[in-house]
Design an enzyme around this catalytic site. Sequence first.
Site, mmCIF file in Angstrom:
data_model
loop_
_atom_site.group_PDB
_atom_site.id
_atom_site.type_symbol
_atom_site.label_atom_id
_atom_site.label_comp_id
_atom_site.label_asym_id
_atom_site.label_seq_id
_atom_site.Cartn_x
_atom_site.Cartn_y
_atom_site.Cartn_z
ATOM 1 N N ALA A 33 -59.103 -54.446 57.198
ATOM 2 C CA ALA A 33 -59.405 -55.615 56.348
ATOM 3 C C ALA A 33 -60.496 -56.512 56.909
ATOM 4 C CB ALA A 33 -58.147 -56.437 56.070
ATOM 5 N N ALA A 34 -61.221 -56.075 57.937
ATOM 6 C CA ALA A 34 -62.326 -56.898 58.448
ATOM 7 C C ALA A 34 -63.396 -57.089 57.376
ATOM 8 C CB ALA A 34 -62.931 -56.264 59.692
ATOM 9 N N GLY A 35 -63.665 -56.039 56.612
ATOM 10 C CA GLY A 35 -64.635 -56.163 55.530
ATOM 11 C C GLY A 35 -64.180 -57.131 54.455
ATOM 12 N N ASP A 36 -62.871 -57.163 54.174
ATOM 13 C CA ASP A 36 -62.331 -58.108 53.202
ATOM 14 C C ASP A 36 -62.492 -59.543 53.709
ATOM 15 O OD1 ASP A 36 -61.515 -55.868 51.780
ATOM 16 O OD2 ASP A 36 -59.493 -55.906 52.598
ATOM 17 N N GLY B 69 -52.766 -55.982 61.271
ATOM 18 C CA GLY B 69 -52.394 -56.175 59.881
ATOM 19 C C GLY B 69 -53.569 -56.601 59.040
ATOM 20 N N THR C 255 -82.120 -49.992 44.387
ATOM 21 C CA THR C 255 -81.237 -49.494 43.325
ATOM 22 C C THR C 255 -81.010 -50.546 42.246
ATOM 23 O OG1 THR C 255 -79.169 -50.234 44.371
ATOM 24 C CG2 THR C 255 -80.022 -48.064 45.020
ATOM 25 N N ASP D 54 -57.502 -54.267 65.785
ATOM 26 C CA ASP D 54 -57.237 -53.628 64.496
ATOM 27 C C ASP D 54 -58.328 -54.056 63.519
ATOM 28 O OD1 ASP D 54 -56.266 -52.545 62.160
ATOM 29 O OD2 ASP D 54 -54.370 -53.652 62.164
ATOM 30 N N GLY E 124 -72.548 -56.782 63.587
ATOM 31 C CA GLY E 124 -72.817 -57.910 62.704
ATOM 32 C C GLY E 124 -73.153 -57.484 61.289
#
Length: 306
Positions: free
Chosen positions: A245-248, A283, A207, A242, A220
């Site tokens: 926000a793991a991607g953040d 959190g 793309t 939880d 991973g």
Amino acid sequence: MRKPIIVVGSINMDLVVTARRLPAAGETLIGDTFATSPGGTGANPAVAAARRGAPVRLAGAVGRDAFGDQLRAGLAEAGVDTGMVETVDGPSGIAAIATGDAGENNIVVVPGANAAVTPARLEALSPQLAEASMLLAQLEISIACIEWLAAFAERHHIPLMLDPAPACAVSPSILRRVTWLTPNESETATLLGGEGGGDPAARLLATGARNVALKLGAAGCVIARQDAPPIRVDAIRVKAVDTTAAGDAFNAGLAVGLTRGHSVEAAARFATTVAGLSVTKRGAQPSMPSARDLDHHAALAAAGAP
């Protein structure tokens, strides 16, 4: 001084409920806990990067309410420079988050003050933005802002990392100007128009994006680049409580590693470690790992702990 990582994005107060599982459509459950916690896909990676000692500035907006005061104070306490955070009339942004025992979640975001982040506002911040070592952006601000940032980053030769969350279509003209695209699997499906088949990371490269970090959660990540073979990085083994926000956290780790001059593979391994440790706490911003968390993990890994 090192040039700062500058994050442009949302600042929210998260309203978090926990229950044994997430409700089905139309179902009412009795939950277990409720808490408020600072979040936002702009503020979260800013806090995570600052906790790793990186110089970080955040461009965004909070409301003239109690949440706004708390959000600004929390950012400053974490070491984030809030000089580009504007206070505007009206409520701050919020995210209503439900989390189940397995760490799964669903989220509804109400932008509030985040709508005050506009191309005109970013234009006024141009001198500060031009000082960035890397720009980070997400889709909790308008596509018009993303278009402005993409053109600005290209013009000033500043790397731009784009997390396409929440998922929506992004034009090829933006993707071609993105240095690092960091979607998860569902966001990848949206970017590819819902069409399956083939190698998704390679299809994202087609793309126009120059580099892709495809986040695979507990599996991973895959790093795909226009000019190099793909790299697969396994996640660390943790008990997830939880995934909010793991991607953040991943984005912050990748940005810190790259701006410190680490190899792409080393930066990706660091990013997966930061993301993995984040899911062991509840959190958004409270789960962003501290230097102590990372040092403790490194010590356990060196000792061969499972």
